[in-house]
Design an enzyme around this catalytic site. Structure first.
Site, PDB file in Angstrom:
ATOM      1  N   SER A  15       0.847  -1.171  -0.076  1.00 61.92           N
ATOM      2  CA  SER A  15      -0.049  -0.124  -0.001  1.00 61.92           C
ATOM      3  C   SER A  15       0.884   1.071  -0.012  1.00 61.92           C
ATOM      4  O   SER A  15       2.136   1.270   0.311  1.00 61.92           O
ATOM      5  CB  SER A  15      -0.790  -0.218   1.345  1.00 61.92           C
ATOM      6  OG  SER A  15      -1.466   1.282   1.680  1.00 61.92           O
ATOM      7  N   TYR A 152       3.366   7.067  18.392  1.00 60.76           N
ATOM      8  CA  TYR A 152       4.002   6.940  16.926  1.00 60.76           C
ATOM      9  C   TYR A 152       5.183   7.828  16.934  1.00 60.76           C
ATOM     10  O   TYR A 152       6.228   7.200  16.304  1.00 60.76           O
ATOM     11  CB  TYR A 152       2.622   7.763  15.990  1.00 60.76           C
ATOM     12  CG  TYR A 152       3.364   7.793  14.434  1.00 60.76           C
ATOM     13  CD1 TYR A 152       3.367   6.647  13.701  1.00 60.76           C
ATOM     14  CD2 TYR A 152       3.423   9.113  13.726  1.00 60.76           C
ATOM     15  CE1 TYR A 152       4.000   6.795  12.403  1.00 60.76           C
ATOM     16  CE2 TYR A 152       4.027   9.125  12.421  1.00 60.76           C
ATOM     17  CZ  TYR A 152       4.226   7.709  11.894  1.00 60.76           C
ATOM     18  OH  TYR A 152       4.565   8.097  10.317  1.00 60.76           O
TER      19      TYR A 152
HETATM   20  N1  NAP Z   1       1.531   8.839   4.486  1.00 63.32           N
HETATM   21  C1  NAP Z   1       2.330   9.883   5.454  1.00 63.32           C
HETATM   22  O1  NAP Z   1       1.736  11.145   5.697  1.00 63.32           O
HETATM   23  C2  NAP Z   1       3.531   9.409   6.031  1.00 63.32           C
HETATM   24  C3  NAP Z   1       4.408  10.457   6.719  1.00 63.32           C
HETATM   25  C4  NAP Z   1       5.419  10.024   7.338  1.00 63.32           C
HETATM   26  C5  NAP Z   1       5.990   8.796   7.546  1.00 63.32           C
HETATM   27  N2  NAP Z   1       5.278   7.843   6.932  1.00 63.32           N
HETATM   28  C6  NAP Z   1       5.505   6.355   6.972  1.00 63.32           C
HETATM   29  O2  NAP Z   1       5.766   5.880   5.682  1.00 63.32           O
HETATM   30  C7  NAP Z   1       5.492   4.619   5.818  1.00 63.32           C
HETATM   31  C8  NAP Z   1       4.658   3.810   5.028  1.00 63.32           C
HETATM   32  O3  NAP Z   1       3.273   4.441   5.275  1.00 63.32           O
HETATM   33  P1  NAP Z   1       2.097   4.659   4.176  1.00 63.32           P
HETATM   34  O4  NAP Z   1       1.892   6.286   4.211  1.00 63.32           O
HETATM   35  O5  NAP Z   1       2.148   4.206   2.998  1.00 63.32           O
HETATM   36  O6  NAP Z   1       0.887   4.183   4.801  1.00 63.32           O
HETATM   37  P2  NAP Z   1      -0.148   2.949   4.410  1.00 63.32           P
HETATM   38  O7  NAP Z   1      -0.657   3.074   3.036  1.00 63.32           O
HETATM   39  O8  NAP Z   1      -1.068   2.577   5.383  1.00 63.32           O
HETATM   40  O9  NAP Z   1       0.873   1.598   4.145  1.00 63.32           O
HETATM   41  C9  NAP Z   1       1.437   1.015   5.579  1.00 63.32           C
HETATM   42  C10 NAP Z   1       2.277  -0.086   4.904  1.00 63.32           C
HETATM   43  O10 NAP Z   1       2.875  -0.825   6.140  1.00 63.32           O
HETATM   44  C11 NAP Z   1       2.301  -2.137   6.190  1.00 63.32           C
HETATM   45  N3  NAP Z   1       2.056  -2.611   7.751  1.00 63.32           N
HETATM   46  C12 NAP Z   1       1.433  -2.106   8.431  1.00 63.32           C
HETATM   47  N4  NAP Z   1       1.357  -2.869   9.713  1.00 63.32           N
HETATM   48  C13 NAP Z   1       2.310  -3.864   9.455  1.00 63.32           C
HETATM   49  C14 NAP Z   1       2.628  -5.055  10.202  1.00 63.32           C
HETATM   50  N5  NAP Z   1       2.388  -5.416  11.336  1.00 63.32           N
HETATM   51  N6  NAP Z   1       3.492  -5.976   9.479  1.00 63.32           N
HETATM   52  C15 NAP Z   1       3.942  -5.940   8.178  1.00 63.32           C
HETATM   53  N7  NAP Z   1       3.399  -4.911   7.591  1.00 63.32           N
HETATM   54  C16 NAP Z   1       2.798  -3.585   7.820  1.00 63.32           C
HETATM   55  C17 NAP Z   1       0.999  -2.172   5.641  1.00 63.32           C
HETATM   56  O11 NAP Z   1       0.800  -3.716   4.938  1.00 63.32           O
HETATM   57  P3  NAP Z   1      -0.346  -4.691   5.527  1.00 63.32           P
HETATM   58  O12 NAP Z   1      -1.430  -4.059   6.142  1.00 63.32           O
HETATM   59  O13 NAP Z   1      -0.578  -5.544   4.496  1.00 63.32           O
HETATM   60  O14 NAP Z   1       0.479  -5.045   6.624  1.00 63.32           O
HETATM   61  C18 NAP Z   1       1.076  -1.223   4.589  1.00 63.32           C
HETATM   62  O15 NAP Z   1       1.899  -1.821   3.340  1.00 63.32           O
HETATM   63  C19 NAP Z   1       5.173   4.025   7.399  1.00 63.32           C
HETATM   64  O16 NAP Z   1       6.437   3.699   7.961  1.00 63.32           O
HETATM   65  C20 NAP Z   1       4.589   5.346   7.582  1.00 63.32           C
HETATM   66  O17 NAP Z   1       4.868   5.635   9.104  1.00 63.32           O
HETATM   67  C21 NAP Z   1       3.964   8.189   6.234  1.00 63.32           C
END
Ligand code: NAP
Length: 263
Positions: A15, A152
């Site tokens: 995702s 977080y």
């Molecule tokens: N979007 C933002 O604004 C933002 C800002 C700063 C940092 N980030 C960081 O970027 C990274 C990616 O987030 P995103 O924005 O792409 O959010 P997202 O769309 O919610 O994706 C999160 C990903 O992490 C995986 N994940 C969650 N819990 C997991 C678990 N227990 N085991 C294995 N995989 C897990 C999910 O896959 P499954 O559900 O299939 O396990 C998914 O592929 C994260 O570390 C987040 O903290 C995001």
């Protein structure tokens, strides 16, 4: 660094930022090992990628001890990892006073211990080959705190500290460490954010909807990998400037965060 032919292990590949990273890295000729919990979504991502040789390796980051026991055999079958991208993670939206202790443990388990475990699983082979790269997607929340994110932010600060330490320890082995701190990016992060009970809140938020498009964020992450940067902040607006404001005007920043209901 030329990404063509590099074997990249990517967590959170089902995702958002991870899915887009998989697509852009594959377009540059990298071979992906795609990890997350949702195997079906991973297969769909795999089928959408350019090039050959991509594999799916489902895992749950919250089960670090099992991963350390079970994954070495599967990784040995896959072969050496050139780049590990610790991207999988989960956010939080709840006030400290309302939040169960178990929710703090869940956030640390996925965001911090999951990162430590995957890194442990690749470090020995990288040291033996005297090359490799470890990337962690922390967050601007790993640089500054704001309301609703105490668990977080704590887990993402921990990732920044962990990466600073291993960067120092692994430099002599030719292993490069990059910490990425994105601000708000348009993904499912808000939907998937845990509430005080540790359950996904299941709705979006304006700050994320108005955030950076995921493709632009990922382009910057890939540039940082290619240029072998050590730490980058990526974002737009307040979420990009927050670490700088905090550094130079900490009192102003703390007054702002006490007032802002930033969701
Ligand atoms: N979007 C933002 O604004 C933002 C800002 C700063 C940092 N980030 C960081 O970027 C990274 C990616 O987030 P995103 O924005 O792409 O959010 P997202 O769309 O919610 O994706 C999160 C990903 O992490 C995986 N994940 C969650 N819990 C997991 C678990 N227990 N085991 C294995 N995989 C897990 C999910 O896959 P499954 O559900 O299939 O396990 C998914 O592929 C994260 O570390 C987040 O903290 C995001």
């Amino acid at each position: 660094m030329n990404l063509a032919g590099k074997r990249v292990w990517l967590s959170g590949a089902s995702s958002g930022i991870g899915e887009e990273l998989a697509k852009q890295l594959a377009a540059k000729g990298a071979k992906l090992v795609l990890s997350a919990r949702n195997e079906q979504a991973l297969e769909q991502v795999k089928n959408s990628l350019m090039g050959q040789g991509h594999v799916v390796l489902p895992l749950d980051l919250s089960a670090a001890e099992s991963l350390l026991k079970e994954l070495p055999e599967q990784l040995a079958a896959i072969g050496d990892i050139d780049i590990l991208i610790n991207n999988g993670g989960v956010s939080q939206r709840s006030l400290f006073a309302d939040t169960d202790f178990a929710t703090y443990q869940q956030l640390m388990a996925v965001n911090y211990f999951g990162t430590v475990a995957l890194t442990k699983l690749v470090v020995a082979q990288m040291q033996a080959r005297k090359q490799g790269m470890i990337v962690a997607i922390s967050s601007v929340a790993g640089k500054v705190g704001s309301k609703f994110r105490s668990g977080y932010s704590g887990s993402k600060y921990a990732v920044v500290g962990f990466m600073d330490c291993i960067r120092a320890e692994l430099a002599a082995d030719g292993i490069h460490c990059l910490t990425v701190c994105p601000g708000s990016v348009q993904t499912r992060i808000a939907h998937n954010s845990l509430n005080e009970k540790g359950v996904a809140q299941n709705h979006s938020e304006q700050s994320i909807e108005n955030g950076m498009p995921v493709s632009a964020c990922v382009q910057e992450i890939i540039t940082a990998i290619e240029k072998q940067k050590q730490e980058v902040v990526i974002g737009q607006g307040l979420s990009y400037w927050a670490p700088t404001i905090k550094r130079f005007f900490p009192r102003l920043f703390n007054r702002l965060t006490a007032r802002l209901e930033y969701r």
